[in-house]
Design an enzyme around this catalytic site. Structure first.
Site, mmCIF file in Angstrom:
data_model
loop_
_atom_site.group_PDB
_atom_site.id
_atom_site.type_symbol
_atom_site.label_atom_id
_atom_site.label_comp_id
_atom_site.label_asym_id
_atom_site.label_seq_id
_atom_site.Cartn_x
_atom_site.Cartn_y
_atom_site.Cartn_z
ATOM 1 N N THR A 1 58.388 12.038 20.379
ATOM 2 C CA THR A 1 57.553 10.839 20.423
ATOM 3 C C THR A 1 57.213 10.388 19.009
ATOM 4 O OG1 THR A 1 55.540 9.855 21.338
ATOM 5 C CG2 THR A 1 55.371 12.137 20.584
ATOM 6 N N ARG A 2 56.922 9.084 18.874
ATOM 7 C CA ARG A 2 56.409 8.592 17.596
ATOM 8 C C ARG A 2 55.081 7.881 17.825
ATOM 9 N NH1 ARG A 2 60.268 3.956 18.359
ATOM 10 N NH2 ARG A 2 59.118 2.048 17.922
ATOM 11 N N HIS B 1 50.012 8.098 25.811
ATOM 12 C CA HIS B 1 49.387 7.247 26.835
ATOM 13 C C HIS B 1 49.763 7.787 28.202
ATOM 14 C CE1 HIS B 1 53.276 5.383 27.229
ATOM 15 N NE2 HIS B 1 53.201 4.659 26.120
ATOM 16 N N HIS C 1 53.494 8.535 28.978
ATOM 17 C CA HIS C 1 53.929 9.790 28.336
ATOM 18 C C HIS C 1 53.402 10.984 29.134
ATOM 19 C CE1 HIS C 1 53.824 7.335 24.378
ATOM 20 N NE2 HIS C 1 55.084 7.473 24.727
ATOM 21 N N ARG D 1 62.206 5.503 28.991
ATOM 22 C CA ARG D 1 62.604 4.104 28.807
ATOM 23 C C ARG D 1 62.664 3.761 27.318
ATOM 24 N NH1 ARG D 1 58.068 0.123 29.052
ATOM 25 N NH2 ARG D 1 58.254 0.721 26.895
HETATM 26 S S1 ADX Z 1 60.183 7.147 20.664
HETATM 27 O O1 ADX Z 1 60.608 6.215 19.630
HETATM 28 O O2 ADX Z 1 59.812 8.437 20.142
HETATM 29 O O3 ADX Z 1 61.164 7.220 21.765
HETATM 30 P P1 ADX Z 1 57.767 6.872 22.275
HETATM 31 O O4 ADX Z 1 56.837 7.775 21.581
HETATM 32 O O5 ADX Z 1 57.140 5.648 22.827
HETATM 33 O O6 ADX Z 1 58.900 6.411 21.261
HETATM 34 O O7 ADX Z 1 58.507 7.580 23.466
HETATM 35 C C1 ADX Z 1 58.608 8.956 23.630
HETATM 36 C C2 ADX Z 1 59.408 9.268 24.885
HETATM 37 O O8 ADX Z 1 58.725 8.729 26.026
HETATM 38 C C3 ADX Z 1 60.807 8.651 24.943
HETATM 39 O O9 ADX Z 1 61.664 9.496 25.689
HETATM 40 C C4 ADX Z 1 60.603 7.352 25.689
HETATM 41 O O10 ADX Z 1 61.774 6.943 26.342
HETATM 42 C C5 ADX Z 1 59.509 7.744 26.669
HETATM 43 N N1 ADX Z 1 58.616 6.623 27.010
HETATM 44 C C6 ADX Z 1 57.687 6.045 26.252
HETATM 45 N N2 ADX Z 1 57.017 5.066 26.920
HETATM 46 C C7 ADX Z 1 57.561 5.058 28.144
HETATM 47 C C8 ADX Z 1 57.334 4.291 29.302
HETATM 48 N N3 ADX Z 1 56.400 3.338 29.360
HETATM 49 N N4 ADX Z 1 58.111 4.548 30.360
HETATM 50 C C9 ADX Z 1 59.060 5.516 30.319
HETATM 51 N N5 ADX Z 1 59.295 6.272 29.266
HETATM 52 C C10 ADX Z 1 58.577 6.049 28.189
#
Ligand code: ADX
Length: 361
Positions: free
Chosen positions: A165-166, A170, A173, A259
């Site tokens: 994650t970055r 929420h 997650h 997603r």
């Molecule tokens: S990421 O750049 O590290 O992928 P993020 O922290 O938003 O961004 O996402 C972490 C993981 O959670 C990723 O596998 C992403 O696909 C998933 N993810 C984040 N938000 C959602 C969402 N609303 N629905 C489904 N998967 C999500």
């Protein structure tokens, strides 16, 4: 040792981090920066020269002046802030076509894409070869398979799901993580805290938010939390596979791709990362199981966080967990609705004020 001919090159923080991650085995089977056969294979086929699936180029770019001084078979010393950190055995020097390769890897040349913008700041010359760390003190406290694998073993976990994650945690997650907790012995929450684009959440926001989540909600016996230091590439599908490879090297047996993994703007499709994983899995053993999970949202009828895989309701009955909306509320110091983000998490982030965002690249 002949010191008079010693050639040094000042690297940036991202390259230093690559050097550390190579040394620690996070980028296994790479033992140094890519040579041209690996680079070309990665760009065009998503494979190293030996056929291993590899989706993100890991290269050392140097300026023309340094290239002129290099001799094959000699070492190039790598400095950071003038201090000698490591070296590379110059096995090969090659030239890249930044524009062409970027258009293949990033699928765009739009400089609004933060990864593309960063590629365009690099030199076209690359040095490939085995690397070494000279100043071992920089390895202290860094993430390595020794640390993670020991922890997983000590905890008695046979199956461990990695979570990249970055962003601060929420409720979407949280849903993905709870699915993993139910399926695996342990979950390794491993936020990426290296270079990110201006406006992304800062390392403090991500870490402080997770601390609130761990203290208030998650069990202790099956969660391990530690950060991964490497730059975000915003490469969507390719980066999802790269992220999984790193977690495989760290001892994870499973990895979540949700997603728009590692996406930015609308350069990549919502489930394009999942599609790439499925495609690669057909022809290769990626060495890790993937949990490809559809977007969780709140359903007013079910009264739950659900997904289209687990709920029959649609349209007006559902409320999406909108990251942009959460972000703008937090920026104004307001707590998002508890259906979207836990109050404790929001409060920990709000407390950071302006420090909740990355302000310089
Ligand atoms: S990421 O750049 O590290 O992928 P993020 O922290 O938003 O961004 O996402 C972490 C993981 O959670 C990723 O596998 C992403 O696909 C998933 N993810 C984040 N938000 C959602 C969402 N609303 N629905 C489904 N998967 C999500």
């Amino acid at each position: 040792m002949k010191t008079e001919n010693k050639i040094s090159y000042e690297i940036n923080l991202e390259t230093l981090q690559d050097l550390i991650n190579i040394e620690n085995g996070l980028f296994k089977p790479l033992t140094g920066f890519m040579k041209s056969a690996d680079y070309t294979g990665c760009v065009h086929e998503m494979k190293l020269a030996d056929g291993t699936v590899w989706t993100v180029p890991i290269t050392l770019d140097v300026d023309e002046e340094t290239v002129a001084k290099l001799n094959i078979g000699e070492k190039l010393f790598l400095t950071s802030n003038g201090k000698e950190m490591g070296s590379i055995l110059v096995e090969e020097v090659f030239e890249t076509d930044i524009e062409k390769d970027t258009s293949i890897v990033y699928k765009t040349l739009d400089t609004n894409h933060p990864g593309v913008r960063k590629e365009f700041t690099r030199n076209k010359y690359r040095v490939g070869g085995k690397t070494e760390i000279i100043d071992k003190s920089i390895l202290e406290g860094t993430l390595s398979p020794e640390i993670t694998k020991k922890h997983f073993k000590d905890m008695g976990w046979k199956t461990v799901c990695g979570f990249q994650t970055r962003n601060p945690v929420h409720r979407a997650h949280e849903h993905l993580q709870r699915v993993a907790m139910d399926l695996c012995d342990g979950i390794f929450i491993n936020p990426l805290v290296g270079w990110k684009k201006i406006g992304d959440f800062s390392e403090d926001a991500v870490v402080d938010g997770y601390m609130a989540m761990l203290e208030n909600y998650y069990p202790e016996h099956n969660v391990f939390f530690m950060s991964l230091k490497t730059q975000m590439r915003y490469l969507g599908p390719r980066e999802a596979v790269f992220h999984a490879t790193i977690r495989k090297n760290l001892g994870c047996t499973h990895f979540i791709v949700g997603r728009d993994h590692a996406g930015v703007g609308d350069y990549y499709g919502r489930y394009e990362a999942q599609e790439l994983v499925r495609k690669l899995q057909k022809e290769n053993d990626l060495g890790i199981y993937f949990l490809l999970i559809k977007e969780p949202y709140y359903c007013k009828i079910c009264g739950h966080i659900v997904s289209e895989s687990s709920c029959r309701h649609r349209d007006d009955d559902i409320e999406y967990i909108n990251g942009t909306m959460i972000r703008s509320l937090l920026a104004k110091g307001h707590e998002p609705d508890e259906r979207f983000m836990r109050k404790e998490v929001a409060d920990a982030i709000i407390e950071l004020g302006e420090k909740m965002f990355v302000t310089e690249e």
